[in-house]
Design a protein around this motif. Sequence first.
Motif, PDB file in Angstrom:
ATOM      1  N   GLY A 197      36.412  55.686  33.334  1.00 26.90           N
ATOM      2  CA  GLY A 197      36.898  56.427  34.495  1.00 26.90           C
ATOM      3  C   GLY A 197      35.878  57.401  35.042  1.00 26.90           C
ATOM      4  N   ALA A 198      36.138  57.854  36.254  1.00 30.38           N
ATOM      5  CA  ALA A 198      35.303  58.856  36.916  1.00 30.38           C
ATOM      6  C   ALA A 198      36.212  59.751  37.737  1.00 30.38           C
ATOM      7  N   GLY A 199      35.861  61.024  37.800  1.00 27.98           N
ATOM      8  CA  GLY A 199      36.658  61.962  38.568  1.00 27.98           C
ATOM      9  C   GLY A 199      35.814  63.056  39.173  1.00 27.98           C
ATOM     10  N   VAL A 200      36.320  63.656  40.230  1.00 29.50           N
ATOM     11  CA  VAL A 200      35.675  64.797  40.875  1.00 29.50           C
ATOM     12  C   VAL A 200      36.741  65.845  41.162  1.00 29.50           C
ATOM     13  N   SER A 201      36.314  67.090  41.245  1.00 25.36           N
ATOM     14  CA  SER A 201      37.224  68.167  41.625  1.00 25.36           C
ATOM     15  C   SER A 201      36.507  69.126  42.555  1.00 25.36           C
ATOM     16  N   TYR A 202      37.258  69.608  43.563  1.00 22.07           N
ATOM     17  CA  TYR A 202      36.732  70.591  44.503  1.00 22.07           C
ATOM     18  C   TYR A 202      37.815  71.642  44.747  1.00 22.07           C
ATOM     19  N   LYS A 203      37.561  72.838  44.246  1.00 23.78           N
ATOM     20  CA  LYS A 203      38.529  73.931  44.331  1.00 23.78           C
ATOM     21  C   LYS A 203      39.860  73.479  43.748  1.00 23.78           C
ATOM     22  N   TRP A 204      40.896  73.360  44.567  1.00 26.73           N
ATOM     23  CA  TRP A 204      42.232  73.014  44.084  1.00 26.73           C
ATOM     24  C   TRP A 204      42.542  71.524  44.138  1.00 26.73           C
ATOM     25  N   LEU A 205      41.583  70.707  44.545  1.00 23.25           N
ATOM     26  CA  LEU A 205      41.801  69.268  44.671  1.00 23.25           C
ATOM     27  C   LEU A 205      41.005  68.515  43.612  1.00 23.25           C
ATOM     28  N   SER A 206      41.661  67.544  42.948  1.00 18.62           N
ATOM     29  CA  SER A 206      40.959  66.647  42.021  1.00 18.62           C
ATOM     30  C   SER A 206      41.401  65.217  42.290  1.00 18.62           C
ATOM     31  N   ALA A 207      40.503  64.269  42.046  1.00 17.74           N
ATOM     32  CA  ALA A 207      40.800  62.855  42.274  1.00 17.74           C
ATOM     33  C   ALA A 207      39.932  62.010  41.360  1.00 17.74           C
ATOM     34  N   GLY A 208      40.411  60.801  41.066  1.00 18.69           N
ATOM     35  CA  GLY A 208      39.636  59.939  40.189  1.00 18.69           C
ATOM     36  C   GLY A 208      40.130  58.511  40.181  1.00 18.69           C
ATOM     37  N   ILE A 209      39.432  57.685  39.420  1.00 15.68           N
ATOM     38  CA  ILE A 209      39.761  56.273  39.303  1.00 15.68           C
ATOM     39  C   ILE A 209      39.493  55.836  37.871  1.00 15.68           C
ATOM     40  N   ALA A 210      40.323  54.917  37.353  1.00 18.12           N
ATOM     41  CA  ALA A 210      40.139  54.352  36.013  1.00 18.12           C
ATOM     42  C   ALA A 210      40.157  52.835  36.118  1.00 18.12           C
ATOM     43  N   TYR A 211      39.239  52.198  35.420  1.00 17.50           N
ATOM     44  CA  TYR A 211      39.101  50.736  35.439  1.00 17.50           C
ATOM     45  C   TYR A 211      39.293  50.201  34.033  1.00 17.50           C
ATOM     46  N   THR A 212      40.206  49.254  33.863  1.00 19.78           N
ATOM     47  CA  THR A 212      40.438  48.630  32.566  1.00 19.78           C
ATOM     48  C   THR A 212      39.394  47.544  32.340  1.00 19.78           C
ATOM     49  N   PHE A 213      38.527  47.749  31.342  1.00 16.20           N
ATOM     50  CA  PHE A 213      37.460  46.774  31.094  1.00 16.20           C
ATOM     51  C   PHE A 213      37.723  45.920  29.853  1.00 16.20           C
ATOM     52  N   TYR A 214      38.794  46.237  29.119  1.00 15.19           N
ATOM     53  CA  TYR A 214      39.127  45.447  27.929  1.00 15.19           C
ATOM     54  C   TYR A 214      40.631  45.521  27.696  1.00 15.19           C
ATOM     55  N   GLY A 215      41.241  44.389  27.342  1.00 14.75           N
ATOM     56  CA  GLY A 215      42.652  44.366  27.007  1.00 14.75           C
ATOM     57  C   GLY A 215      42.977  43.209  26.092  1.00 14.75           C
ATOM     58  N   GLN A 216      43.856  43.454  25.126  1.00  7.52           N
ATOM     59  CA  GLN A 216      44.239  42.414  24.184  1.00  7.52           C
ATOM     60  C   GLN A 216      45.372  41.540  24.712  1.00  7.52           C
ATOM     61  N   ALA A 217      45.904  41.844  25.893  1.00  7.51           N
ATOM     62  CA  ALA A 217      47.051  41.095  26.413  1.00  7.51           C
ATOM     63  C   ALA A 217      46.727  39.617  26.607  1.00  7.51           C
ATOM     64  N   ASP A 218      45.460  39.291  26.787  1.00  8.65           N
ATOM     65  CA  ASP A 218      45.075  37.883  26.946  1.00  8.65           C
ATOM     66  C   ASP A 218      45.399  37.052  25.711  1.00  8.65           C
ATOM     67  N   ASP A 219      45.535  37.723  24.561  1.00  9.35           N
ATOM     68  CA  ASP A 219      45.803  37.002  23.319  1.00  9.35           C
ATOM     69  C   ASP A 219      47.273  36.637  23.138  1.00  9.35           C
ATOM     70  N   VAL A 220      48.138  37.143  24.040  1.00  5.64           N
ATOM     71  CA  VAL A 220      49.567  36.847  23.930  1.00  5.64           C
ATOM     72  C   VAL A 220      49.804  35.386  24.286  1.00  5.64           C
ATOM     73  N   PRO A 221      50.512  34.620  23.452  1.00  5.24           N
ATOM     74  CA  PRO A 221      50.759  33.203  23.760  1.00  5.24           C
ATOM     75  C   PRO A 221      51.447  33.022  25.104  1.00  5.24           C
ATOM     76  N   GLY A 222      50.989  32.063  25.884  1.00  7.86           N
ATOM     77  CA  GLY A 222      51.598  31.769  27.169  1.00  7.86           C
ATOM     78  C   GLY A 222      51.074  32.592  28.330  1.00  7.86           C
ATOM     79  N   VAL A 223      50.144  33.507  28.064  1.00 11.06           N
ATOM     80  CA  VAL A 223      49.564  34.332  29.120  1.00 11.06           C
ATOM     81  C   VAL A 223      48.181  33.812  29.442  1.00 11.06           C
ATOM     82  N   ASP A 224      47.963  33.412  30.691  1.00  8.38           N
ATOM     83  CA  ASP A 224      46.667  32.913  31.112  1.00  8.38           C
ATOM     84  C   ASP A 224      45.679  34.059  31.268  1.00  8.38           C
ATOM     85  N   ASN A 225      44.407  33.741  31.155  1.00 10.14           N
ATOM     86  CA  ASN A 225      43.365  34.743  31.323  1.00 10.14           C
ATOM     87  C   ASN A 225      43.484  35.419  32.690  1.00 10.14           C
ATOM     88  N   GLY A 226      43.511  36.770  32.680  1.00  6.40           N
ATOM     89  CA  GLY A 226      43.600  37.514  33.933  1.00  6.40           C
ATOM     90  C   GLY A 226      45.005  37.670  34.453  1.00  6.40           C
TER      91      GLY A 226
END
Length: 246
Positions: free
Chosen positions: A131-160
């Motif tokens: 993730g990355a974030g910035v803050s200016y005085k009373w305002l803050s904002a950011g973004i988070a990116y999921t780069f790894y997940g084990q959900a792909d290993d669940v039977p019946g779930v296609d990649n992505g």
Amino acid sequence: MNANPIRAAVVLGAVTMSAGAFQVALAEGEGPHSVSANIGAVSNYIWRGQTQTDDQPAIQGGIDYAHSSGFSAGTWVSNVDFEDAYGNDTNYEWDLYAGFGQSITDDFSYDLNVIYYAYPDARDSDFAEVGAGVSYKWLSAGIAYTFYGQADDVPGVDNGDATFDEGDLYYHAALDFALPYELGLNLHGGYYDFRYNDGGNDYGHWGVSVSREAGEFGTFSFNYDQIGRETYDDDPKIWIGWNKEF
């Protein structure tokens, strides 16, 4: 557990931790290194708009290291209450994280961070974000990116085709104001953009928190959170938190 369980957030720089957490200084002396611990109590563990404890209380805590250069790292745990994709009960969460942040001016700062969300008593539920974030005085904002997940290993779930898998994005912003009588006001919101289901699981949420310091008794907060999509639990969530610094 809801069909799409939402997990905890841990503070790294400008990224906000659960409102019920508090920090206890363990080592402050002079020098570039510092270590602290945090522990918290909330009447409902809410993260990104959704309950992690089936609307029940949670006890949370962790240990953090910080360096004067701006580097930080730590670990954090909380009880949870939901089922994994196999129907097994999941009772606790264990997070590991690290980050780097700096102030550019008195009013402007930034942070970069990575976090791993682990569920040791669940199957195929762990995931990790950068993730990355910035803050200016009373305002803050950011973004988070999921780069790894084990959900792909669940039977019946296609990649992505699983939530909390590579490619998910979460956007967030908040406004913080100091009010009279030592009151604090926080207005926050976010939007989850899942790679899964062509937007069928995406959602937005918003909330308000009012807090007050009470001297040696710590800080108390009153909180409201709301999800804006009927496919999730969109009932208003009203919960309280307590924190203390010493």
